[in-house]
Design a protein around this motif. Structure first.
Motif, PDB file in Angstrom:
ATOM      1  N   UNK A 117     -44.952  40.440  -4.568  1.00 44.63           N
ATOM      2  CA  UNK A 117     -44.478  40.084  -3.229  1.00 44.63           C
ATOM      3  C   UNK A 117     -44.936  38.678  -2.855  1.00 44.63           C
ATOM      4  N   UNK A 133     -45.086  36.761   0.455  1.00 48.22           N
ATOM      5  CA  UNK A 133     -44.870  36.695   1.911  1.00 48.22           C
ATOM      6  C   UNK A 133     -44.548  35.281   2.380  1.00 48.22           C
ATOM      7  N   UNK A 159     -40.981  34.582   1.727  1.00 49.22           N
ATOM      8  CA  UNK A 159     -40.145  35.324   2.647  1.00 49.22           C
ATOM      9  C   UNK A 159     -40.092  34.628   4.018  1.00 49.22           C
ATOM     10  N   UNK A 169     -46.635  26.404  -6.962  1.00 52.48           N
ATOM     11  CA  UNK A 169     -47.581  25.304  -6.833  1.00 52.48           C
ATOM     12  C   UNK A 169     -47.423  24.419  -8.052  1.00 52.48           C
ATOM     13  N   UNK A 182     -51.272  37.730 -11.555  1.00 51.41           N
ATOM     14  CA  UNK A 182     -50.165  37.658 -10.585  1.00 51.41           C
ATOM     15  C   UNK A 182     -49.246  36.463 -10.801  1.00 51.41           C
ATOM     16  N   UNK A 199     -56.850  29.267  -5.067  1.00 52.65           N
ATOM     17  CA  UNK A 199     -56.593  30.649  -4.630  1.00 52.65           C
ATOM     18  C   UNK A 199     -57.905  31.160  -4.048  1.00 52.65           C
ATOM     19  N   UNK A 255     -53.573  39.355  -2.748  1.00 54.11           N
ATOM     20  CA  UNK A 255     -52.507  38.450  -2.336  1.00 54.11           C
ATOM     21  C   UNK A 255     -52.554  38.239  -0.826  1.00 54.11           C
ATOM     22  N   UNK A 256     -51.782  37.261  -0.363  1.00 54.97           N
ATOM     23  CA  UNK A 256     -51.570  37.064   1.073  1.00 54.97           C
ATOM     24  C   UNK A 256     -51.101  38.375   1.711  1.00 54.97           C
ATOM     25  N   UNK A 257     -51.631  38.693   2.905  1.00 57.91           N
ATOM     26  CA  UNK A 257     -51.212  39.903   3.610  1.00 57.91           C
ATOM     27  C   UNK A 257     -49.692  39.954   3.718  1.00 57.91           C
ATOM     28  N   UNK A 258     -49.151  41.139   3.537  1.00 57.61           N
ATOM     29  CA  UNK A 258     -47.695  41.278   3.504  1.00 57.61           C
ATOM     30  C   UNK A 258     -47.050  40.762   4.786  1.00 57.61           C
ATOM     31  N   UNK A 259     -47.732  40.948   5.917  1.00 53.17           N
ATOM     32  CA  UNK A 259     -47.170  40.500   7.186  1.00 53.17           C
ATOM     33  C   UNK A 259     -47.477  39.056   7.506  1.00 53.17           C
ATOM     34  N   UNK A 260     -48.098  38.328   6.589  1.00 53.96           N
ATOM     35  CA  UNK A 260     -48.429  36.907   6.730  1.00 53.96           C
ATOM     36  C   UNK A 260     -49.583  36.634   7.690  1.00 53.96           C
ATOM     37  N   UNK A 295     -54.244  41.789   0.398  1.00 56.70           N
ATOM     38  CA  UNK A 295     -53.138  42.617  -0.093  1.00 56.70           C
ATOM     39  C   UNK A 295     -53.374  42.899  -1.583  1.00 56.70           C
ATOM     40  N   UNK A 314     -53.217  43.898  -5.245  1.00 55.98           N
ATOM     41  CA  UNK A 314     -52.133  44.024  -6.219  1.00 55.98           C
ATOM     42  C   UNK A 314     -52.693  44.285  -7.611  1.00 55.98           C
ATOM     43  N   UNK A 330     -51.194  47.668  -2.536  1.00 56.79           N
ATOM     44  CA  UNK A 330     -50.647  48.726  -3.374  1.00 56.79           C
ATOM     45  C   UNK A 330     -51.475  49.995  -3.175  1.00 56.79           C
TER      46      UNK A 330
END
Lengths: 77, 225
Positions: free
Chosen positions: A14, A16, A19, A40, A68, B61, B106-111, B149, B151, B178
């Protein structure tokens, strides 16, 4: 020698950020965009003798997280 | 009883003091503070904590730069010898980047950055870190993160579940993780990474004390309470 490393999220992971950018593009009135993935690009200035194996090691140890991300190494000049 | 604990501080760590307070609260002994640039850890450590924060400004990261800092070679060696290592929030990110734990954050799904109490279920008690809880127990501990997030690929997730290495799970959807995973153990069970902050729930003034049992349980399991 200049080397560019392109890092992108693996398919299925995913994104985000992508998106959100996608939604922003739609908000600006750009239609026909079906997907956006944010990656990047890292530019390195390395000794000419730097081997492919060394560049690969740099990517796998630090520049990309291979859990990832995918990476692609491009020798620029 | 007391223990010899260490808290690692990276440039940009900001929960190192809170972690030290929590470790001292349960044991009465102030932990040894260790700087990221140190090549060696103090001898005879019983417990190592990697705190939350934004090590190296989250450059590249979250946790990536800290994972290759000098002290992490010593932390990895200690973890390999069985010394308990707890990574909270950014510490969890560092542990995954250092490959001491599987998966990635990862970045939170809701940003959005999420900062609130979350309800968790303790999924396993097969680790000294959760000796203070009962299996299935529901607890409330705050989270404060942008990249939480969790993964991992499906086969890794199945393996983690099968081996009882999912330590904590969000009871309500939190950040897109996940299988709602909030904390995972390494294969040997002596390394725990978790996004929620147990050190921020150790005093009634914090609004809750559900984090205290993590430190008390670990102390009891290690040196006898």
């Amino acid at each position: 020698m200049k080397v560019r490393v392109h890092v992108s999220l693996k398919p299925g992971v995913l994104d985000p950020q992508g998106r959100a950018v996608h939604h922003a593009l739609e908000g600006l009135g750009f239609g026909g965009v079906s997907d956006v993935r944010v990656g990047r690009s890292i530019e390195l200035d390395v000794a000419d003798a730097t081997s492919d194996a060394q560049l690969k090691e740099m990517c796998e140890k630090l520049l990309a997280n291979t859990v990832i991300e995918n990476y692609r190494i491009e020798r620029v000049a | 009883m007391s223990w010899r604990a260490a808290v690692i501080t990276f440039p940009g760590s900001n929960c190192d003091r809170d972690m030290a307070v929590a470790l001292e609260r349960v044991s009465g002994a102030a932990p040894i503070r260790v700087w990221h640039g140190d090549a060696d850890l103090p001898d005879r450590l019983d417990f190592i904590a990697l705190p939350g924060g934004f090590s190296y400004g989250d450059y590249l990261r979250s946790g990536a730069m800290a994972a290759v800092s000098p002290i992490m070679r010593a932390v990895a060696a200690a973890a390999g010898r069985g010394v308990p290592v707890l990574g909270v929030c950014n510490g969890f990110q560092v542990l995954t980047e250092a490959r001491l734990l599987p998966g990635a954050l990862l970045r939170n799904a809701g940003q959005n950055f999420i900062c609130r109490d979350v309800r968790l279920r303790v999924e396993t008690t097969q680790s000294l870190f959760i000796a203070g809880y009962e299996s299935g127990q529901e607890i409330a501990i705050p989270v404060a993160h942008h990249d939480g997030n969790y993964f991992a690929d499906e086969s890794t997730l199945d393996r983690l579940e099968g081996e009882g290495r999912v330590a904590l799970r969000y009871l309500d959807e939190c950040n897109g993780s996940r299988r709602d995973i909030a904390g995972v153990l390494n294969e040997a069970g002596n390394v725990l990474g978790m996004m929620p902050h147990p050190e921020r729930a150790i005093d009634p003034a914090h609004g809750g004390t559900d984090g205290l049992a993590l430190f008390q349980g670990a102390l009891g399991a290690l040196v006898g309470a």
